[in-house]
Design a protein around this motif. Sequence first.
Motif, PDB file in Angstrom:
ATOM      1  N   ARG A 131       0.855  -1.461   0.058  1.00 25.55           N
ATOM      2  CA  ARG A 131       0.415  -0.042   0.054  1.00 25.55           C
ATOM      3  C   ARG A 131       0.798   1.061  -0.121  1.00 25.55           C
ATOM      4  O   ARG A 131       0.905   2.137  -0.727  1.00 25.55           O
ATOM      5  CB  ARG A 131      -0.667  -0.624   1.140  1.00 25.55           C
ATOM      6  N   GLY A 132       1.853   1.095   0.541  1.00 27.10           N
ATOM      7  CA  GLY A 132       2.796   2.795   0.959  1.00 27.10           C
ATOM      8  C   GLY A 132       3.717   2.452  -0.449  1.00 27.10           C
ATOM      9  O   GLY A 132       3.430   4.009  -0.785  1.00 27.10           O
ATOM     10  N   ILE A 133       3.751   1.812  -1.286  1.00 29.83           N
ATOM     11  CA  ILE A 133       4.195   1.972  -2.842  1.00 29.83           C
ATOM     12  C   ILE A 133       3.817   2.512  -3.405  1.00 29.83           C
ATOM     13  O   ILE A 133       3.708   3.270  -4.091  1.00 29.83           O
ATOM     14  CB  ILE A 133       5.460   0.444  -2.860  1.00 29.83           C
ATOM     15  N   LYS A 134       2.378   2.071  -3.506  1.00 32.97           N
ATOM     16  CA  LYS A 134       0.986   2.598  -4.601  1.00 32.97           C
ATOM     17  C   LYS A 134       1.092   3.735  -4.135  1.00 32.97           C
ATOM     18  O   LYS A 134       0.245   4.375  -4.418  1.00 32.97           O
ATOM     19  CB  LYS A 134      -0.173   1.642  -4.086  1.00 32.97           C
ATOM     20  N   ASP A 135       1.189   4.162  -2.931  1.00 34.16           N
ATOM     21  CA  ASP A 135       0.504   5.807  -2.240  1.00 34.16           C
ATOM     22  C   ASP A 135       1.637   6.002  -2.893  1.00 34.16           C
ATOM     23  O   ASP A 135       1.088   7.325  -3.467  1.00 34.16           O
ATOM     24  CB  ASP A 135       0.436   6.169  -0.618  1.00 34.16           C
ATOM     25  N   VAL A 136       2.983   6.262  -3.220  1.00 32.40           N
ATOM     26  CA  VAL A 136       3.580   7.098  -3.815  1.00 32.40           C
ATOM     27  C   VAL A 136       3.216   6.655  -5.229  1.00 32.40           C
ATOM     28  O   VAL A 136       3.759   8.120  -5.896  1.00 32.40           O
ATOM     29  CB  VAL A 136       5.297   6.680  -2.974  1.00 32.40           C
ATOM     30  N   ARG A 137       3.179   6.053  -5.720  1.00 35.76           N
ATOM     31  CA  ARG A 137       3.476   6.045  -6.880  1.00 35.76           C
ATOM     32  C   ARG A 137       2.480   4.668  -8.435  1.00 35.76           C
ATOM     33  O   ARG A 137       2.700   3.504  -7.594  1.00 35.76           O
ATOM     34  CB  ARG A 137       5.157   4.749  -7.797  1.00 35.76           C
ATOM     35  N   PRO A 138       0.680   5.358  -7.801  1.00 34.58           N
ATOM     36  CA  PRO A 138      -0.229   4.735  -7.969  1.00 34.58           C
ATOM     37  C   PRO A 138      -0.126   3.521  -8.817  1.00 34.58           C
ATOM     38  O   PRO A 138      -0.972   2.760  -9.369  1.00 34.58           O
ATOM     39  CB  PRO A 138      -1.613   5.504  -7.809  1.00 34.58           C
TER      40      PRO A 138
END
Length: 364
Positions: A131-138
Motif C-alpha cells: 500500500r505504501g508503494i502504491k501511495d507514492v506511485r499509484p
Amino acid sequence: MDAYIERAGLGHILEKVRGEERLSLEDGIILYNHPDILALGYLANIVRERINGNQAFFIYNQHINYSNICTNLCKFCAFGRKKEDELAYEMSVAEVQAKVRERLDEPISEIHMVGGIHPDLPFSYYLELLRGIKDVRPEVHIQAFTCVEIHHLAQLAGLPVDRTLEALVDAGLGSLPGGGAEVFSPRIRQLTCKDKLSGEGWLDVARTAHRLGMRTNATMLYGHIETMEERLEHLDALRRTQDETDGFLAFIPLAFHPRNTEMAQHADTTGISDLKNIAVSRLMLDNFPHIKAYWVMIGPKLAQVALAFGADDMDGTVKEEKITHMAGAETAQAMGHKTLIRLIREAGRQPVQRDTLYTVLTTY
Ligand code: V47
C-alpha cells in the motif's frame, strides 16, 4: 545451415523443432552435452523467432530488497543474514517509500521487490509495504515476493495461499517474480537449501497464483552441483505446470555467483554454459512465451549475444541489485534505457519497451 546441423548430429532435433514437436528429456541431454554452441543457437533461434519474431524486450524497472534477514540461509546465497548479523537490515515502509520517491522523475513501470524469509515481521508489514508503494506511485506494477515468500506469508497470515494472495493483490500486488525455484530436485535442495520450501511447494504456489489469474515468472539457478538430468527435470516440471495453467510469463536461467557464499569453492559459470542454458531452456520450454537473459548475472555483453541464442528479453534498468552483487557480480548496478536500446539494436533486434505483462509501451 540444415546440412551443418545434420553434420553436427542434430538433424533429428532440427526436424522436431521445425515440426513444432516437443523435445524429450533425452534430446535435452544431447543438447547440453553438445559442443557446438552455434548449432544450439541456430535451433533455439528458430523457436525464439517463431514466438517473438525479431523483437527484444526490456522494461523500465526498479529493484527493492526490503530486508536481507532470512531463516533459510541457503548455501548458495550471499545476501541472506541472521537477524543478529551486523550486516542484517530491514527497511521500514517509510524507507521503501523514500526509495520509490527518489526515482519519481523516471518512467518506471515496475517495482521488483523481494527479501529474505524474515523470522518476525508480521503479515501486516507486507500489506503496508504494498500500500505504501502504491501511495507514492499509484500506477506502478508491483512484481513482488517469490513463491517461497508467499508460502511464508500464508503461514504468517494463518490463511490458505489463495486467500493470502487475494489479500496481497488487494493491497497492490500485481504478479510474482521467478526467484526461489533454484533446482527443484530434492537432492539439490537437501544439499544447498534444506530449510527452503520444496520444489513441489514452489510449484503449488505458482499454480494457485495462476488459478487466480495472476502471472508469474520462473527461474533455475545453474552452475553449482546440479547434474544435466536435474536441470532437465526442473525444466520439465515447469513445462508440465505451464501445460496445466498457462500462467508463466518468462523463464530466467540464473548463473550461480559463488563469492561470499558457503559454496565459494565453485568456479564462475562460463559464457558457453550461460548461452547453453539460454538455448536449451528456449528449446525445452516450448510453452513459455519469454526467455530472459538477465544482464545483471551474465553481463550486458553476453546478454546481448544471448538475443541470438534463444533469449528475447534483457530484463531492465534494475538499479541497486543486491542479491548477485553480494555474491561477487562485477556488473553495474543499473543500466540506462538508452544503453539497453543500443545493445538490442546492435544485436540486429527491434528494441521494445514493455510493461510487466509484456504489453508493448514503445517500439524503437
Ligand atoms: O531466488 C541467490 C538466486 C534469485 C545467488 O522474475 C543467486 O523476472 C546467483 O529470481 N548467484 C533472485 N543467483 C533473483 C531472481 C530474479 C532476478 C531477475 C528477474 C527475475 C524475474 C527474478 O537469485 C534467488 C536465487 O534463486 N540467487 N543467490 C547467487 N549467489
